[in-house]
Scaffold this active site. Structure first.
Site, short mmCIF file in Angstrom:
data_model
loop_
_atom_site.label_atom_id
_atom_site.label_comp_id
_atom_site.label_asym_id
_atom_site.label_seq_id
_atom_site.Cartn_x
_atom_site.Cartn_y
_atom_site.Cartn_z
N CYS A 1 0.67 -1.05 0.34
CA CYS A 1 -0.43 -0.27 0.05
C CYS A 1 0.63 1.28 0.15
O CYS A 1 1.74 0.97 0.56
CB CYS A 1 -0.97 -0.03 1.24
SG CYS A 1 -2.23 -1.76 1.72
N ARG B 1 5.41 -0.21 -5.79
CA ARG B 1 5.44 -0.80 -4.74
C ARG B 1 4.23 -2.55 -5.01
O ARG B 1 4.25 -2.74 -4.26
CB ARG B 1 4.97 0.09 -3.07
CG ARG B 1 5.84 1.08 -3.01
CD ARG B 1 5.09 2.19 -2.39
NE ARG B 1 5.15 1.38 -1.22
CZ ARG B 1 5.32 2.06 -0.29
NH1 ARG B 1 6.31 2.47 -0.09
NH2 ARG B 1 5.05 1.26 1.24
N TRP C 1 -2.49 -2.54 -1.60
CA TRP C 1 -2.18 -4.61 -1.77
C TRP C 1 -3.08 -4.54 -0.81
O TRP C 1 -2.97 -4.85 -0.11
CB TRP C 1 -0.68 -4.70 -1.10
CG TRP C 1 -0.12 -5.56 -1.66
CD1 TRP C 1 -0.04 -6.29 -3.37
CD2 TRP C 1 0.05 -6.60 -1.24
NE1 TRP C 1 0.70 -7.42 -3.20
CE2 TRP C 1 0.58 -8.11 -2.00
CE3 TRP C 1 -0.03 -6.96 0.66
CZ2 TRP C 1 1.30 -8.73 -1.72
CZ3 TRP C 1 0.07 -8.61 0.76
CH2 TRP C 1 0.76 -9.18 0.22
N ASN D 1 -1.75 2.01 4.96
CA ASN D 1 -0.62 1.47 4.86
C ASN D 1 -0.82 0.49 6.48
O ASN D 1 -0.38 0.87 7.43
CB ASN D 1 -0.26 2.11 4.62
CG ASN D 1 1.40 1.05 4.27
OD1 ASN D 1 1.46 -0.48 4.08
ND2 ASN D 1 2.03 1.12 4.39
N GLY D 2 -0.66 -0.90 6.70
CA GLY D 2 -1.03 -1.76 7.51
C GLY D 2 -1.94 -2.80 8.21
O GLY D 2 -2.26 -3.32 6.38
N GLU E 1 17.38 -19.00 -5.14
CA GLU E 1 17.09 -17.90 -5.80
C GLU E 1 16.62 -17.48 -6.95
O GLU E 1 15.73 -16.60 -7.67
CB GLU E 1 18.04 -16.44 -5.73
CG GLU E 1 18.16 -15.18 -6.65
CD GLU E 1 17.15 -14.28 -6.24
OE1 GLU E 1 16.44 -14.65 -4.74
OE2 GLU E 1 16.77 -13.58 -6.60
N LYS F 1 13.10 -16.82 -8.86
CA LYS F 1 13.28 -15.37 -9.47
C LYS F 1 11.91 -15.89 -11.09
O LYS F 1 11.29 -15.14 -11.28
CB LYS F 1 14.48 -14.97 -10.21
CG LYS F 1 15.19 -14.27 -9.69
CD LYS F 1 14.46 -12.73 -10.13
CE LYS F 1 14.34 -12.15 -8.69
NZ LYS F 1 14.52 -11.96 -7.15
N GLU G 1 8.07 -16.19 -9.70
CA GLU G 1 7.75 -14.08 -9.65
C GLU G 1 7.22 -14.23 -10.84
O GLU G 1 6.45 -13.46 -10.95
CB GLU G 1 8.98 -13.95 -8.48
CG GLU G 1 8.89 -13.55 -6.50
CD GLU G 1 9.49 -11.84 -7.26
OE1 GLU G 1 11.54 -12.22 -7.38
OE2 GLU G 1 9.30 -11.52 -6.45
N HIS H 1 16.56 -37.86 -1.94
CA HIS H 1 15.81 -38.23 -0.92
C HIS H 1 13.90 -37.82 -1.22
O HIS H 1 13.91 -37.60 -0.10
CB HIS H 1 16.82 -37.78 0.44
CG HIS H 1 17.77 -38.17 0.80
ND1 HIS H 1 17.92 -38.95 1.00
CD2 HIS H 1 18.93 -37.71 0.37
CE1 HIS H 1 19.87 -38.73 1.06
NE2 HIS H 1 19.74 -38.13 0.83
N LYS I 1 6.94 -4.37 -3.45
CA LYS I 1 7.40 -4.37 -3.92
C LYS I 1 8.56 -3.59 -2.38
O LYS I 1 9.63 -4.96 -2.28
CB LYS I 1 8.66 -2.69 -4.36
CG LYS I 1 9.57 -2.52 -4.27
CD LYS I 1 10.04 -3.63 -5.08
CE LYS I 1 12.39 -3.32 -5.68
NZ LYS I 1 12.68 -4.21 -5.72
C1 AGP Z 1 12.51 -10.33 -4.73
O1 AGP Z 1 12.76 -10.94 -5.30
C2 AGP Z 1 11.65 -10.26 -4.07
N1 AGP Z 1 10.26 -9.99 -4.70
C3 AGP Z 1 11.44 -10.54 -2.52
O2 AGP Z 1 11.55 -11.70 -2.41
C4 AGP Z 1 11.61 -9.28 -1.49
O3 AGP Z 1 13.91 -10.01 -1.74
C5 AGP Z 1 11.35 -9.95 -0.11
O4 AGP Z 1 10.31 -9.47 -0.13
C6 AGP Z 1 12.59 -8.76 0.52
O5 AGP Z 1 12.15 -7.24 0.62
P1 AGP Z 1 13.45 -6.59 1.50
O6 AGP Z 1 14.97 -7.05 0.98
O7 AGP Z 1 13.34 -5.17 0.77
O8 AGP Z 1 13.37 -6.22 2.65
#
Ligand code: AGP
Length: 620
Positions: free
Chosen positions: A2, A27, A77, A101-102, A488, A492, A495, A511, A615
């Site tokens: 948000c 964001r 959001w 926001n929150g 990672e 990616k 996402e 396993h 974000k």
């Molecule tokens: C990464 O591509 C993500 N969008 C997400 O995992 C991100 O790294 C995570 O939310 C942590 O965010 P920050 O580094 O701003 O704390």
């Protein structure tokens, strides 16, 4: 997540709010809205949409003909309640409109309380209770400030909110607890509010980051009153807005993500320049490295706890391999949302390292506060130096990646690993492993060159990405410090392309996960040759998967490919410069980022703002 903007005493506030919301789009959000207070009539006008800012802008242009100078806007959001028009903010009554926001944790109790006053709610959100409560108290004679203060005393949870009152077009009130919120002023003293400096850049020249517990009253004549959590009036420091946080520009790239991937040689270099110097000694041509002190006393540190979320967490996992193997310092790595709830043991001579691109991630912040409350030294690795995490940590080690706009983190990740590598080098030096420290310093100073070379060959991944874009599931293999990079890579891919992907430590496959493999299942293997590494072990793991029908693609180096040939193994291979176990995680981050990017491109999805993602994740 948000986003909030607000203006008071600004000509054409509607336009400014829409522009501010556009700056907050990065964001991540799923609905948006705006509330304006008419100067003469005090009429509240609320316009909301379950779509994008462009839709909201269209509705404002076609449906609003007023000339308000005061208003608030919001990108939502969704947490409580679907992303519908009713659930979108601002939440409004006859008297007030509010953006938040929150998360209001005790919203169910407050709903009951409001019901006992005869007030029923129209939305499914947690936020509406705050709007209704402020409105109710205001309607019963409380001043705007009293109504806000009394409401805050009833709510539990995290919030940043802005509220306008129909009878006070000259004023906006805002408050924060946990979630971030800033007040801005322009050169003429006109005030604004926003979730971050990005929202306010372009409108404000200076900014105040409100402290947790603050309430601020912003007036159209430029007066600003701030009250702390004890309701004492306080002064907070204005800071100039960082030019770096000005509205982001794609600089000719198709997507921010692509631009950010290609920026990595320079963002790593920027970060390195801050921490490690390099000089050529002219007399004997010896390369000297100079490790700048961080202020951390590595002789006094016998244990490290790293806490972070998502991609930042994987940077922490790479550091675990590094610190344990080379500095022999035990490292625990926790996802922030778990850390404080598992009541972890606290060690003597231990340091907490909190890693976050945004510095606003609610889980990471809560974990930092928890660890500090136990009397522990906490350092933060952050990309936003003005963020809450940076302000609350005992020591800050900034990354110099510049503003990262794409929701999928790329350049911030490699910058985080750069800082962690520097910390290792400093720890080794302080703990008398001088030679290893100097070798690693030289190696890391060359990583940006290796990454540049790797970037030159990235298009070779295009045919693989095309195939992957049709896959249902993708598996990534890695071992050692490349295991976090396998995870990672899978993150990616999930996402960006919405394809199910998992990263496994290759040896763990047999396993259980091996049961998933059937004909044609794509497996991406991170397997550079490394003389004392796990190359041959990974080769065995690949064979086990291939025999069961998996389609193997290997990211390796020349030597690796030669060995595959010698062994008669014919996999599709993608070649990258030679690395060591130390630098491999940084280099191999690049192809996994690019592969996810290209795969998403083939699928025609929104690359910079993937569905459901935000974000900076400012709620727990
Ligand atoms: C990464 O591509 C993500 N969008 C997400 O995992 C991100 O790294 C995570 O939310 C942590 O965010 P920050 O580094 O701003 O704390």
């Amino acid at each position: 997540m948000c986003g909030i903007v607000g203006f008071v005493g600004h000509k054409n506030a509607a336009n400014k709010i829409i522009n501010g919301l556009k700056r907050l789009e990065y964001r991540g959000y799923d609905s948006a809205g705006i509330a304006l207070v008419e100067k003469g009539s005090g009429k509240l006008c609320v316009i909301k949409t379950a779509g994008k800012i462009a839709d909201l802008e269209h509705e404002v242009q076609s449906g609003y003909s007023g000339s308000s100078e005061t208003g608030i806007g919001h990108t939502r959001w969704a947490t409580h309640g679907k992303p519908t028009k009713d659930n979108a903010h601002p939440h409004a009554t006859e008297f007030i409109a509010l953006v938040h926001n929150g998360i209001i944790e005790n919203y169910a109790d407050l709903r009951k309380r409001l019901a006992s006053y005869g007030i029923s709610l129209y939305s499914d959100t947690d936020t509406e209770v705050v709007a209704q409560m402020i409105s109710f108290l205001f309607s019963k004679g409380a001043s705007p400030l009293e109504a806000v203060q009394q409401t805050i005393s009833l709510i539990q949870g995290a919030y940043a909110f802005g509220v306008v009152f129909n009878k006070h077009p000259e004023m906006v009130i805002c408050a924060r607890q946990g979630s971030p919120l800033a007040v801005g002023t322009d050169v003429d003293g006109r005030l604004s509010l926003g979730s971050d400096a990005v929202a306010l850049s372009g409108f404000a020249s200076q900014i105040i980051y409100l402290e947790s517990g603050d309430i601020a009253q912003l007036y159209s004549n430029g007066n600003l009153n701030i009250f702390d959590k004890e309701n004492n009036e306080v002064k907070r420091q204005w800071q100039p807005i960082d030019k770096d946080q000005a509205a982001p520009d794609k600089k000719g790239y198709e997507h921010f993500m692509l631009k950010e991937i290609f920026e990595q040689p320079s963002t790593i270099k920027n970060t390195l320049t801050h921490y490690i110097g390099r000089a050529v000694n002219k007399t004997d041509n010896v390369l000297e490295t100079n490790i700048h002190p961080s202020g951390l006393n590595w002789n006094q540190i016998n244990h490290i706890t790293i806490v972070a979320c998502g991609t930042s967490y994987y940077a922490g996992l790479v550091a675990k391999y590094w610190f344990e193997k080379y500095a022999r310092i035990p490292v625990e790595v926790d996802v922030a949302s778990e850390y404080r709830y598992r009541t972890p043991p606290i060690y003597e001579k231990s340091i907490g390292i909190f890693i976050s691109q945004s510095g606003e991630t609610a889980d990471t912040l809560a974990a930092l506060r928890y660890m500090r409350s136990l009397g522990h030294m906490c350092a933060a690795i952050v990309n936003v130096p003005t963020s809450t995490l940076a302000r609350e940590a005992d020591a800050v080690l900034p990354t110099f990646a510049g503003t990262e706009v794409s929701v999928a983190s790329t350049k911030a990740f490699t910058a985080q690993m750069t800082v962690l590598a520097y910390m290792l080098i400093e720890a080794l030096k302080t703990r008398n492993c001088i030679d290893l420290s100097a070798d690693f310093a030289k190696e890391i100073l060359d990583i940006n060159e290796l990454i540049s070379r790797a970037l030159d060959t990235m298009q070779k991944l295009a045919p693989l990405a095309k195939k992957l874009s049709k896959a249902k599931d993708i598996i990534y293999f890695g071992r050692g410090a490349l295991y976090p990079i396998a995870m990672e890579g899978a993150l990616k891919m999930k996402e960006l392309s919405y394809i199910h992907a998992e990263g496994y430590a290759a040896g763990e496959m047999k396993h259980g996960p091996i049961a998933l493999i059937d004909k044609g299942m794509p497996i991406i293997v991170l397997c550079p040759y490394d003389k004392d590494g796990l190359f041959h072990k990974v080769v065995s793991n690949i064979c086990e998967a291939e025999t069961r029908g998996a389609q193997i693609s290997v990211l390796t180096c020349n030597k690796g490919r030669a060995l595959f040939k010698e062994m008669g193994l014919k996999y599709s291979t993608y070649l990258y410069p030679e690395t060591t176990q130390f630098t491999a995680p940084m280099l191999y981050s690049i192809p996994v980022q690019f592969l996810a990017y290209l795969t998403a491109l083939n699928r025609g999805v929104d690359i910079d703002q993937p569905r459901n993602l935000a974000k900076s994740v400012t709620v727990e």
